[in-house]
Design a protein around this motif. Structure first.
Motif, short mmCIF file in Angstrom:
data_model
loop_
_atom_site.label_atom_id
_atom_site.label_comp_id
_atom_site.label_asym_id
_atom_site.label_seq_id
_atom_site.Cartn_x
_atom_site.Cartn_y
_atom_site.Cartn_z
N TRP A 165 40.67 40.93 24.17
CA TRP A 165 39.50 41.01 23.30
C TRP A 165 38.30 40.28 23.88
N LYS A 205 42.50 43.01 10.47
CA LYS A 205 41.45 42.85 11.48
C LYS A 205 40.06 42.92 10.86
N LEU A 208 38.03 41.85 15.02
CA LEU A 208 38.67 42.74 15.99
C LEU A 208 38.67 44.19 15.49
N GLN A 210 35.53 45.65 14.71
CA GLN A 210 34.10 46.00 14.85
C GLN A 210 33.23 45.52 13.70
N ARG A 334 38.47 47.16 23.97
CA ARG A 334 38.69 46.29 22.81
C ARG A 334 37.86 45.02 22.97
N GLN A 335 36.92 44.82 22.04
CA GLN A 335 36.02 43.66 22.12
C GLN A 335 35.90 43.02 20.74
N SER A 336 36.07 41.71 20.70
CA SER A 336 35.80 40.96 19.47
C SER A 336 34.30 40.99 19.21
N PRO A 361 31.02 46.45 20.73
CA PRO A 361 32.35 46.81 20.21
C PRO A 361 32.41 48.21 19.62
N GLY A 363 34.76 50.49 20.71
CA GLY A 363 36.11 51.04 20.83
C GLY A 363 36.33 51.91 22.06
#
Ligand code: FDA
Length: 502
Positions: A165, A205, A208, A210, A334-336, A361, A363
């Motif tokens: 992440w 989530k 995590l 978006q 995948r980005q926090s 973010p 996806g």
């Protein structure tokens, strides 16, 4: 209609307002908080309080027919924004001629929509910006108190190094290092324990998933969970929502009288009433507080307000930009949503920049590195009251952002040279690299020590206080809410000790 009277009124429920409400209540003062947005405490039919960034609905933005996200396009395509129906959504973009300002609307103000970055400013720069404030007291007492109350925490370094992440952050760190630039971890009010559980699949989530600019359903310690929860817990505080303060005047007995427009969920005014109070705390944010005071001065309601009201505004030198990475340097699908690191080049005398490594973010793998650069820009804007629209208009031209663009360009040209990379031109419209037409950090308009005394007491009027971002003179070098919170704590301690508020 007889005016309802309360001992103290707080206008707005962001950082300044939340601190004021809690400290007044603890001192035994019955307090009414008036907030123009709604409370974000009950789920809609989809079971969620806030909508997702990926599929925004009417909850996303304040009375618009289409969302107006900061990152407007991708590959030049209008794929980000969506049609919505007008509603008191949580994120507002206030459009002035040369600058759009993003602000939060609702119980909790900006804390509902912001990235949670909780940064105590560099001490030397703080002293330069606010020389009349005792730095020993700030760094010994008020900053530590603000950090504790806000629930500031830091990502665990071992998890940061290993999780997918934050690959986007590690990629940017490595590229900064190649250019000889230092990076530093940035604290946050998002609960990193919760985030690790999100990653492990044991918590729902949010960061995590978006979620951020239209609200986080979980994980973030926004003000409604910290200061405002404590304030309501005293039993001394009432918060009235969808209540917009339109005007302020003073009665001959010295009390303040507010004209309050009560709206419904369509934005229609359903009632207008007056509220009287002995002590008035303005916390409507840089734009809101400045407009209320400017209107009061220019219409003759509070004619003795300082000529400095309306002056000293800037957007903390905010500039966003993106860089394109090589195919062998992916930033991760995948980005926090929660930034945890910044490139710290603030002590570069020629071009001071503190650039946060921001996520994109969506996806998908984008190979984009995104940044929010905070720069040091000497330009300041002025608000002017327009009687035709009864509104404050910001006098700020796009060219005043030029010093900020130049500083950001100087730093990221170095990063690009060291990594043989280029900028992205497709993210902000008009083939621009540098987003210089909006900001997240409106500061000033009612500057501490010029429109007020050194504690936020409005010049010319006893019992009238400013406790929000309008006190900070345009720049603080880092994300501002820790500073706004700490200054509000300092003001409340002083006025509750000295001013006989009951
Ligand atoms: P704030 O704007 O929080 O609160 C003012 C409140 O008053 C609002 O709820 C508003 O609805 C209400 N109001 C206004 N006029 C009114 C009226 N006439 N009557 C009644 N109510 C009225 N900062 C940071 O430190 N770290 C970060 O990571 C970020 N990230 C970030 C992202 C985004 C998208 C945004 C928009 C902003 C940030 N910020 C940030 C900035 C931060 O949120 C901001 O500096 C603070 O919220 C400002 O706090 P104030 O108390 O000044 O006002």
């Amino acid at each position: 209609e007889p005016a309802g009277y309360v001992p103290a009124v707080v206008v707005g429920s962001g950082y300044g307002g939340a601190v004021a409400a809690l400290r007044l209540a603890e001192a035994g003062v019955s307090t009414l908080v008036l907030e123009m947005g709604r409370a974000w405490d009950a789920p809609s039919s989809d079971g969620k309080v806030f909508c997702s960034t990926a599929s925004p609905d009417r909850r996303s933005m304040w009375f618009r027919t289409r969302t107006a996200a900061p990152l407007a396009s991708f590959l030049w395509l209008d794929v980000v924004n969506r049609d919505i129906s007008p509603y008191p959504g949580v994120l507002d973009r206030v459009d002035h001629p040369g600058m759009s300002v993003y602000v939060g609307r609702g119980v909790g103000g900006g804390s509902l929509v912001n990235g949670g970055m909780a940064v105590t400013p560099d001490r030397a720069y703080f002293r330069e910006v606010l020389p009349q404030v005792d730095a020993d007291a700030m760094y010994g007492t008020w900053f530590p108190l603000a950090n504790r109350m806000l629930g500031v925490n830091t990502v665990a370094p071992d998890w940061f190094e290993s999780t997918e992440w934050y690959q986007f952050t590690r990629v940017s760190r490595a590229q900064a290092a190649r250019a000889g630039l230092a990076t530093t971890f940035v604290p946050n009010v998002y609960d990193f324990g919760h985030m690790q559980r999100e990653a492990a699949g044991t918590a729902t989530k949010s960061a995590l998933a978006q979620e951020v600019i239209y609200g986080n359903n979980f994980g973030k310690r926004s003000l409604d969970r910290t200061y405002l929860a404590a304030a309501l817990g005293t039993g001394k505080v009432t918060i009235e929502t969808l209540s917009r303060v339109r005007a302020i005047r003073r009665d001959p007995d010295g009390s303040y009288v507010l004209t309050v427009a009560q709206t419904d969920l369509t934005g229609a005014v359903v009632a207008t009433r007056e509220v009287g109070c002995g002590a008035l705390f303005l916390a409507a944010g840089s734009l809101g507080t400045t407009e209320l005071l400017l209107r009061a001065r220019e219409t003759g309601a509070l004619p003795d307000l300082s000529p400095a009201v309306g002056k000293g505004w800037a957007g903390n030198g905010n500039i966003m930009l993106g860089r394109a990475n090589h195919l062998w340097n992916p930033t991760g699908a995948r980005q926090s949503t929660i930034p945890v690191m910044g490139i710290n080049d603030w002590n570069n005398a020629a071009n001071p920049v503190f650039a946060e490594i921001a996520p994109l973010p969506i996806g998908l793998e984008t190979w984009v590195s995104l940044y929010l650069a905070i720069t040091r820009n000497p330009e300041r804007g002025t608000f002017v009251y327009d009687p035709a629209t009864d509104a404050a208009v910001l006098n700020w031209s796009r060219s005043q952002n030029q010093p900020s663009v130049a500083a950001a360009k100087s730093l990221f040209d170095r990063v690009n040279r060291a990594n043989a990379t280029i900028y992205r031109y497709d993210l902000f419209g008009g083939n621009r690299v540098f987003a210089d037409d909006f900001c997240y950090h409106p500061l000033g308009g009612c500057v501490l020590g010029s429109a007020t005394d050194a504690y936020g007491r409005a010049n010319g009027y006893d019992g009238l206080y400013v406790v929000d971002g309008s006190l900070v003179p345009g720049s603080i070098g880092v994300n501002p809410f820790v500073t706004i919170t700490a200054l509000a704590e300092r003001t409340m301690a002083r006025v509750l000790a000295q001013d006989g508020i009951t």
